[in-house]
Scaffold this active site. Structure first.
Site, PDB file in Angstrom:
ATOM      1  N   HIS A  43     -22.660   2.901  -3.921  1.00 22.63           N
ATOM      2  CA  HIS A  43     -23.532   3.528  -2.913  1.00 22.63           C
ATOM      3  C   HIS A  43     -24.307   2.502  -2.088  1.00 22.63           C
ATOM      4  O   HIS A  43     -25.009   2.879  -1.143  1.00 22.63           O
ATOM      5  CB  HIS A  43     -24.444   4.591  -3.541  1.00 22.63           C
ATOM      6  CG  HIS A  43     -25.684   4.081  -4.206  1.00 22.63           C
ATOM      7  ND1 HIS A  43     -25.768   3.826  -5.547  1.00 22.63           N
ATOM      8  CD2 HIS A  43     -26.909   3.798  -3.714  1.00 22.63           C
ATOM      9  CE1 HIS A  43     -26.991   3.408  -5.846  1.00 22.63           C
ATOM     10  NE2 HIS A  43     -27.693   3.385  -4.748  1.00 22.63           N
ATOM     11  N   ASP A 101     -19.834   4.685  -9.506  1.00 20.07           N
ATOM     12  CA  ASP A 101     -20.748   3.943  -8.630  1.00 20.07           C
ATOM     13  C   ASP A 101     -20.675   2.433  -8.887  1.00 20.07           C
ATOM     14  O   ASP A 101     -21.629   1.828  -9.388  1.00 20.07           O
ATOM     15  CB  ASP A 101     -22.177   4.474  -8.817  1.00 20.07           C
ATOM     16  CG  ASP A 101     -23.090   4.089  -7.670  1.00 20.07           C
ATOM     17  OD1 ASP A 101     -22.594   3.539  -6.670  1.00 20.07           O
ATOM     18  OD2 ASP A 101     -24.308   4.328  -7.789  1.00 20.07           O
ATOM     19  N   GLN A 131     -36.026   2.444  -6.247  1.00 22.03           N
ATOM     20  CA  GLN A 131     -35.316   2.188  -5.005  1.00 22.03           C
ATOM     21  C   GLN A 131     -35.285   0.690  -4.678  1.00 22.03           C
ATOM     22  O   GLN A 131     -36.328   0.024  -4.678  1.00 22.03           O
ATOM     23  CB  GLN A 131     -35.956   2.970  -3.843  1.00 22.03           C
ATOM     24  CG  GLN A 131     -35.351   4.356  -3.666  1.00 22.03           C
ATOM     25  CD  GLN A 131     -35.347   5.182  -4.926  1.00 22.03           C
ATOM     26  OE1 GLN A 131     -36.380   5.317  -5.565  1.00 22.03           O
ATOM     27  NE2 GLN A 131     -34.198   5.730  -5.295  1.00 22.03           N
ATOM     28  N   GLY A 132     -34.098   0.197  -4.410  1.00 21.12           N
ATOM     29  CA  GLY A 132     -33.932  -1.224  -4.114  1.00 21.12           C
ATOM     30  C   GLY A 132     -33.394  -2.011  -5.305  1.00 21.12           C
ATOM     31  O   GLY A 132     -32.978  -3.156  -5.164  1.00 21.12           O
ATOM     32  N   ASP A 133     -33.441  -1.395  -6.487  1.00 14.61           N
ATOM     33  CA  ASP A 133     -32.866  -2.029  -7.679  1.00 14.61           C
ATOM     34  C   ASP A 133     -31.398  -1.666  -7.834  1.00 14.61           C
ATOM     35  O   ASP A 133     -30.673  -2.288  -8.620  1.00 14.61           O
ATOM     36  CB  ASP A 133     -33.624  -1.591  -8.937  1.00 14.61           C
ATOM     37  CG  ASP A 133     -35.030  -2.145  -8.991  1.00 14.61           C
ATOM     38  OD1 ASP A 133     -35.231  -3.304  -8.579  1.00 14.61           O
ATOM     39  OD2 ASP A 133     -35.942  -1.410  -9.427  1.00 14.61           O
ATOM     40  N   SER A 134     -30.961  -0.649  -7.109  1.00 18.29           N
ATOM     41  CA  SER A 134     -29.580  -0.189  -7.203  1.00 18.29           C
ATOM     42  C   SER A 134     -28.601  -1.335  -7.074  1.00 18.29           C
ATOM     43  O   SER A 134     -28.805  -2.259  -6.278  1.00 18.29           O
ATOM     44  CB  SER A 134     -29.262   0.807  -6.087  1.00 18.29           C
ATOM     45  OG  SER A 134     -29.639   2.080  -6.461  1.00 18.29           O
TER      46      SER A 134
HETATM   47  N1  ARG Z   1     -30.622   4.738  -5.986  1.00 22.05           N
HETATM   48  C1  ARG Z   1     -31.642   3.732  -6.108  1.00 22.05           C
HETATM   49  C2  ARG Z   1     -31.344   2.543  -5.187  1.00 22.05           C
HETATM   50  O1  ARG Z   1     -30.544   2.680  -4.292  1.00 22.05           O
HETATM   51  C3  ARG Z   1     -31.890   3.364  -7.547  1.00 22.05           C
HETATM   52  C4  ARG Z   1     -32.668   4.412  -8.198  1.00 22.05           C
HETATM   53  C5  ARG Z   1     -32.897   4.177  -9.617  1.00 22.05           C
HETATM   54  N2  ARG Z   1     -33.784   5.222 -10.029  1.00 22.05           N
HETATM   55  C6  ARG Z   1     -34.247   5.356 -11.255  1.00 22.05           C
HETATM   56  N3  ARG Z   1     -35.129   6.292 -11.480  1.00 22.05           N
HETATM   57  N4  ARG Z   1     -33.839   4.582 -12.223  1.00 22.05           N
HETATM   58  O2  ARG Z   1     -31.987   1.515  -5.260  1.00 22.05           O
END
Ligand code: ARG
Length: 264
Positions: free
Chosen positions: A76, A121, A208-211
């Site tokens: 993603h 993913d 967000q941003g750790d993905s």
């Molecule tokens: N989708 C998020 C990203 O793009 C990562 C989210 C992780 N969320 C969590 N609750 N662990 O960075």
């Protein structure tokens, strides 16, 4: 005309808000890097060199060095498979402003075949220049390490809606079984392709941003091994809602074959 919503419409509205909070937030391509704030909810600063394989990607995601020229990240975080010179990988520094950081452009993206926003993913990004001086992060090839306590790390938000971090943050989170995780997420959880982690009471999580960044632990020899790829969650660090990670062992053979096809 009545201004309030009919009950069924209220349900739809509530569901829409809930879906919005179920954050698969797609990073905006080539967003510039903000330079303040910490990362990973409930985390602490990683020491320079502690996790040499950690990669920051210019679209606002994390990744891990899989080989000298390949970065393993989340599907993603990238576009479709093909030549791609639009991504910049920053390696060799916990501080994104460190003058000693090394920045390398991509030349190809390989996104998991069949990826459609649910499960699968993972993706590989090939770098234009190989990284020979930093340790790589081997991936788990069996389910043997899909348990215990994991390390998470990244330059993402330190709280829901918060800014990205200038410094690499780290935290530890316990494994959460598919049963317990499924209680929180129902059919959104693809149990065979995803692995969950977090405390029942919340407080520590990726955000967000750790993905795309790795979730990892020690193997039987005491070496780091990657068991997950940061993927999604309901908000960040909420009680009863663990973080959801791509189950690396499920895709290990696919990742290995893709890496070989990319010359990495
Ligand atoms: N989708 C998020 C990203 O793009 C990562 C989210 C992780 N969320 C969590 N609750 N662990 O960075």
């Amino acid at each position: 005309m009545k201004k309030w919503l009919a009950p069924w419409k209220k349900l739809v509205a509530v569901a829409a808000v809930a879906l919005a909070a179920l954050s698969f937030q797609f990073p905006t391509a080539q967003a510039s890097e903000p330079d303040i704030g910490p990362t990973v909810v409930g985390g602490t600063r990683a020491a320079q060199g502690e996790f040499p394989f950690m990669v920051r990607l210019s679209m606002g995601c994390g990744g891990a060095l899989y080989s000298n020229n390949l970065v393993l990240t989340a599907a993603h975080c990238v576009g479709s498979t093909g030549a791609n010179t639009s991504i910049t990988a920053t390696v060799g520094a916990v501080d994104l402003q460190d003058p000693a950081r090394v920045q390398i452009k991509s030349n190809y993206v390989y996104r998991a075949p069949g990826y459609n926003g649910s499960g699968k993913d993972w993706a590989l990004i090939r770098l234009q220049t190989p990284v020979t001086n930093l340790a790589k992060l081997p991936i788990a090839t069996s389910t043997a390490y899909n348990n215990g306590t994991f390390t998470i790390a990244g330059w993402g938000a330190t709280y829901e809606g918060g800014p990205q971090s200038r410094y690499l943050l780290k935290a530890s989170v316990p494994f959460v079984s598919d049963d317990v995780c499924g209680n929180a997420y129902g059919s959104d959880l693809i149990a065979g392709e995803e692995i969950c982690a977090g405390y029942t009471q919340g407080g520590t999580d990726t955000c967000q941003g750790d993905s795309g960044g790795p979730m990892f632990r020690r193997d039987a020899n005491g070496a780091w091994i990657q068991v997950g790829i940061t993927s999604w969650g309901y908000g960040c660090a909420r009680a009863g809602y663990p973080g959801v990670y791509t189950e690396v062992s499920t895709f290990a053979a696919d990742i290995k074959a893709a890496a070989a096809s990319l010359g990495g």
